[in-house]
Every structure is written in structure tokens, then in C-alpha cells.
Design a protein around this motif. Structure first.
Motif, short mmCIF file in Angstrom:
data_model
loop_
_atom_site.label_atom_id
_atom_site.label_comp_id
_atom_site.label_asym_id
_atom_site.label_seq_id
_atom_site.Cartn_x
_atom_site.Cartn_y
_atom_site.Cartn_z
N VAL A 204 2.62 8.07 -5.96
CA VAL A 204 1.27 7.51 -5.42
C VAL A 204 1.04 6.40 -6.36
O VAL A 204 0.13 5.56 -5.72
CB VAL A 204 0.16 8.75 -5.84
N PHE A 205 1.08 6.12 -7.51
CA PHE A 205 0.93 4.98 -8.00
C PHE A 205 1.83 3.76 -7.64
O PHE A 205 1.01 2.69 -7.45
CB PHE A 205 1.41 5.33 -9.67
N ARG A 206 2.93 4.11 -7.09
CA ARG A 206 3.58 2.98 -6.67
C ARG A 206 3.22 2.62 -5.24
O ARG A 206 3.39 1.48 -4.68
CB ARG A 206 5.16 3.36 -6.40
N GLY A 207 2.33 3.51 -4.42
CA GLY A 207 1.76 3.13 -3.32
C GLY A 207 2.87 3.47 -2.19
O GLY A 207 2.66 3.34 -0.96
N ASP A 208 3.76 4.52 -2.46
CA ASP A 208 4.98 5.10 -1.51
C ASP A 208 4.15 6.19 -1.00
O ASP A 208 3.29 6.90 -1.19
CB ASP A 208 6.04 5.69 -2.21
N PRO A 209 4.87 6.47 0.64
CA PRO A 209 4.46 7.79 1.10
C PRO A 209 4.76 9.04 -0.02
O PRO A 209 5.64 9.23 -0.57
CB PRO A 209 5.15 7.83 2.34
N TYR A 210 4.00 9.91 0.44
CA TYR A 210 3.86 11.10 -0.34
C TYR A 210 3.56 12.35 0.25
O TYR A 210 2.88 12.32 1.19
CB TYR A 210 3.14 11.06 -1.70
N GLY A 211 3.51 13.68 -0.29
CA GLY A 211 3.51 14.78 0.29
C GLY A 211 3.19 15.83 -0.74
O GLY A 211 2.66 15.50 -1.88
N THR A 212 3.53 17.33 -0.41
CA THR A 212 3.24 18.20 -1.48
C THR A 212 3.64 18.08 -2.89
O THR A 212 3.14 18.59 -3.70
CB THR A 212 3.60 19.52 -0.85
N PRO A 213 4.62 17.40 -3.20
CA PRO A 213 5.04 17.09 -4.58
C PRO A 213 4.28 16.62 -5.32
O PRO A 213 4.34 16.83 -6.87
CB PRO A 213 6.37 16.57 -4.33
N VAL A 214 3.32 15.84 -4.87
CA VAL A 214 1.93 15.19 -5.56
C VAL A 214 1.41 16.32 -6.63
O VAL A 214 0.88 16.00 -7.62
CB VAL A 214 1.33 14.34 -5.19
N LEU A 251 0.76 -2.84 -21.91
CA LEU A 251 1.75 -3.87 -21.04
C LEU A 251 1.11 -3.88 -19.82
O LEU A 251 1.71 -3.38 -18.57
CB LEU A 251 3.30 -3.65 -20.97
N PRO A 252 -0.12 -4.19 -19.25
CA PRO A 252 -0.70 -4.29 -17.84
C PRO A 252 0.12 -5.02 -16.84
O PRO A 252 0.20 -4.64 -15.60
CB PRO A 252 -2.19 -4.70 -18.02
N CYS A 253 0.86 -5.80 -17.40
CA CYS A 253 1.75 -6.83 -16.34
C CYS A 253 2.83 -6.13 -15.75
O CYS A 253 3.68 -6.62 -14.94
CB CYS A 253 2.01 -8.25 -17.17
N ALA A 254 3.26 -5.11 -16.56
CA ALA A 254 4.51 -4.34 -16.08
C ALA A 254 4.05 -2.93 -15.63
O ALA A 254 4.89 -1.74 -16.26
CB ALA A 254 5.55 -4.60 -17.27
N GLN A 255 3.12 -2.72 -15.08
CA GLN A 255 2.34 -1.37 -14.91
C GLN A 255 3.57 -0.43 -14.39
O GLN A 255 3.59 0.79 -14.43
CB GLN A 255 1.16 -1.41 -14.31
N GLN A 256 4.17 -0.86 -13.17
CA GLN A 256 5.17 0.13 -12.46
C GLN A 256 6.07 0.66 -13.33
O GLN A 256 6.38 1.69 -13.14
CB GLN A 256 5.81 -1.04 -11.25
N TRP A 257 6.74 -0.28 -14.18
CA TRP A 257 7.83 0.41 -15.04
C TRP A 257 7.17 1.11 -16.17
O TRP A 257 7.47 2.31 -16.60
CB TRP A 257 8.34 -0.96 -15.85
N SER A 258 5.93 0.60 -16.62
CA SER A 258 5.37 1.29 -17.93
C SER A 258 4.73 2.66 -17.40
O SER A 258 4.58 3.60 -18.09
CB SER A 258 4.25 0.46 -18.53
N TYR A 259 4.24 2.63 -16.32
CA TYR A 259 3.91 4.20 -15.67
C TYR A 259 4.95 5.13 -15.48
O TYR A 259 4.82 6.33 -15.91
CB TYR A 259 3.20 3.76 -14.43
#
Length: 305
Positions: A204-214, A251-259
Motif C-alpha cells: 500500500v505504501f508503495r502504491g502497488d495493487p493490493y488485496g486481502t493481505p493488507v 530519512l524521508p528522502c529514502a522512504q520506500q527503503w526505510s518503510y
């Protein structure tokens, strides 16, 4: 369609605010027959009509979605709290327009977040009970084709008399148009980022498609919080959890990795926690959605806990 009605304090006896959200407030109210109910009243006007081809407002969308989901739940399940009425209310003589409202049964108790901050202890037997009940509720929700999308402590009610659980607030939920959801990644997916950081699954954070696993991921996060309430982390475990949280905070500039790193702290539970519950937390909090269990699998896992 929704019936226009006049909703006033006199028609429901009295109101007492018990919760406030982004789109609506929830009140405890009493019907003329004396029944105590929960009244959810939208903050802003809701309309069935759109003008000049414009899309409906978010208030209208959330209202219509929640009504349709509660009606479906009422038809297909007796495990979840029940819808009683809904409509468009002229609360203030038309000054602000018609506002959506939903009346449901009142669940006497507090939400789990409030319970965590109360003086009532959270014991390990209670965690086992809650783990089983919440897994069963989510499995039932998925069985009838609904993704909750906002599973968190404040959306789980702990009932006063029994300490039993129930799920609330379906304002962000989605339903499969084709009926019950099948598989771990469903045909009714979304890339709309909703939910709360910390409970939000990585996809969800990445903006990818998702379903029940969330919902499975959020369940694992909440189970880890329950375990930490029953047995607080020791100094070493607390330090590890802080180190895993730090990159996302710093590190807000690297949030995808840091999340992704941040999500690892979800599975940090006290070392003395029951192995069956610790392993379930790690399983549910897998970074890869395809490796998480279905909620029905979690129910099966918990049968002997």
C-alpha cells in the motif's frame, strides 16, 4: 437510494459524542422506544446527484460505500455488528444541506487503543482470546468479499461484559463486485493508499495493487501490540525496535527503503511470548504479500493456542 428524513435530537432522544473521524462523528443515542444505538453522522452534505458530469464528493462516496457494505454484512453474516437504518438527514433545517447518517447497534465498551491505555491489565490469556476472535472476524469479512483496509486498535471494540471483540468503521472498506474474494491477491485490487502508517502494508505504501493481505499485515501488527501490552519489551528488544524505526523517521528522502525497514519492527515481540503467537506475527508481517497467510489459515493456526 436514500430516504430524506428529519433527524433531530428529539427523534433519537439524546446524543453523546463517542468518536470523531475524518468524514463523520459517532454518537450514542436512544430511540423513542428506549433502545440505545450508535449514530454515525457525516460532517458535510451528502448527495445522490452529481451536476455537470462532476464525480461525487468523497463524503458521498464514503457514505454510499459504507451503507452498501453494512447492508451486505447484515445479509450475509451474523458475526459483525449490525446495520439498523440509514438516510439523508436534515439536521439543522437545511442550513448545511442533507448529511448522511447510519444507525447501527451500540457496542458497549471501549476500543482497543483506549483499553491499552486503561488501568485494566492485558494478560496473556486475554491476548490468546483476542488473537482468535479478531482472526475469525477478519476471516469472516474476507469470506463475504470485504477488505477492511483500516484494521487498527481504535477500530476494534472490546465489549465491557465479556472482553469479546468486534470490528467497527467500514468507511474505507472495499467489496469485490464478483462476490467472495478468492486467493491472496484478488481481482478486486486497488492502488489507493489508505490506512495508518505502521499498520499499512508495504504494498500500500508503495502504491502497488493490493488485496486481502493488507488486512493480514495489519492483524499481525495489532497482535504484536497486544503481546507487548501483556509482556513489555526488555531494554535490548526496545533498542532493536527503535533502530528499525529510526531510518523511516530520519530519512524521508529514502522512504520506500526505510518503510521496508520500519515494517520489520512490527514483528519485534517479547522473547517470552508464546511461540505460536510470535510465529504468527512474523508470518502475517511478511514483506512479500504472497507469503502471508490467509486469515482462514491464521484461524487454523490458532486452534491449539
Amino acid at each position: 437510494s436514500f430516504e430524506d428524513v428529519t433527524l433531530s435530537r428529539s427523534s433519537l432522544g439524546w446524543w453523546r459524542e463517542i468518536g470523531v473521524g475524518q468524514f463523520a462523528s459517532v454518537y450514542e443515542a436512544r430511540t423513542k422506544e428506549g433502545e440505545r444505538v450508535a449514530l454515525k453522522l457525516w460532517h458535510r452534505p451528502v448527495s445522490e446527484k452529481t451536476y455537470s458530469g462532476s464525480p461525487p464528493s468523497m463524503d458521498t462516496l464514503t457514505f454510499m460505500t459504507e451503507v452498501s457494505l453494512l447492508l451486505a454484512i447484515a445479509r450475509e453474516s451474523s458475526m459483525l455488528y449490525q446495520h439498523k437504518a440509514h438516510g439523508l438527514a436534515d439536521v439543522d433545517g437545511g442550513v448545511q444541506g442533507l448529511r448522511g447518517f447510519i444507525v447501527t447497534e451500540l457496542l458497549p465498551g471501549v476500543n482497543m487503543q483506549q483499553r491499552f491505555h486503561s488501568d485494566d491489565p492485558v494478560t496473556m490469556p486475554l491476548v490468546r482470546k483476542w488473537a482468535k476472535q479478531l482472526a475469525a472476524l477478519l476471516a469472516e469479512l474476507h469470506r463475504i468479499g470485504v477488505i477492511h483496509r483500516d484494521v487498527k486498535a481504535s477500530n476494534v471494540m472490546v465489549l465491557d461484559a465479556t472482553n469479546d471483540l468486534n470490528l467497527i468503521d467500514f468507511g474505507l472498506s472495499l467489496r469485490s463486485s464478483g462476490g467472495p474474494l478468492e486467493g491472496k491477491l484478488t481481482t478486486h485490487q486497488s492502488s489507493l493508499g489508505v490506512g495508518v502508517l505502521g499498520y499499512m502494508a508495504p504494498e500500500v505504501f508503495r502504491g502497488d495493487p493490493y488485496g486481502t493481505p493488507v488486512d493480514v499485515f495489519a492483524y499481525g501488527v495489532l497482535l504484536s501490540k497486544m503481546l507487548r501490552q501483556a509482556q513489555p519489551l526488555d531494554t535490548r528488544e526496545s533498542l532493536l525496535r527503535w533502530l528499525l524505526c529510526a531510518p523511516f523517521e530520519l530519512l524521508p528522502c529514502a522512504q520506500q527503503w526505510s518503510y521496508a525497514v520500519f515494517c520489520q519492527q512490527c514483528s519485534v515481540v517479547p522473547r517470552r511470548s508464546p511461540a505460536e503467537l510470535s510465529s504468527l506475527v512474523r508470518w502475517c508481517c511478511e514483506h512479500d504479500a504472497a507469503r502471508r497467510p490467509r486469515m482462514a489459515d491464521a484461524v487454523e493456526h490458532l486452534k491449539n493456542v
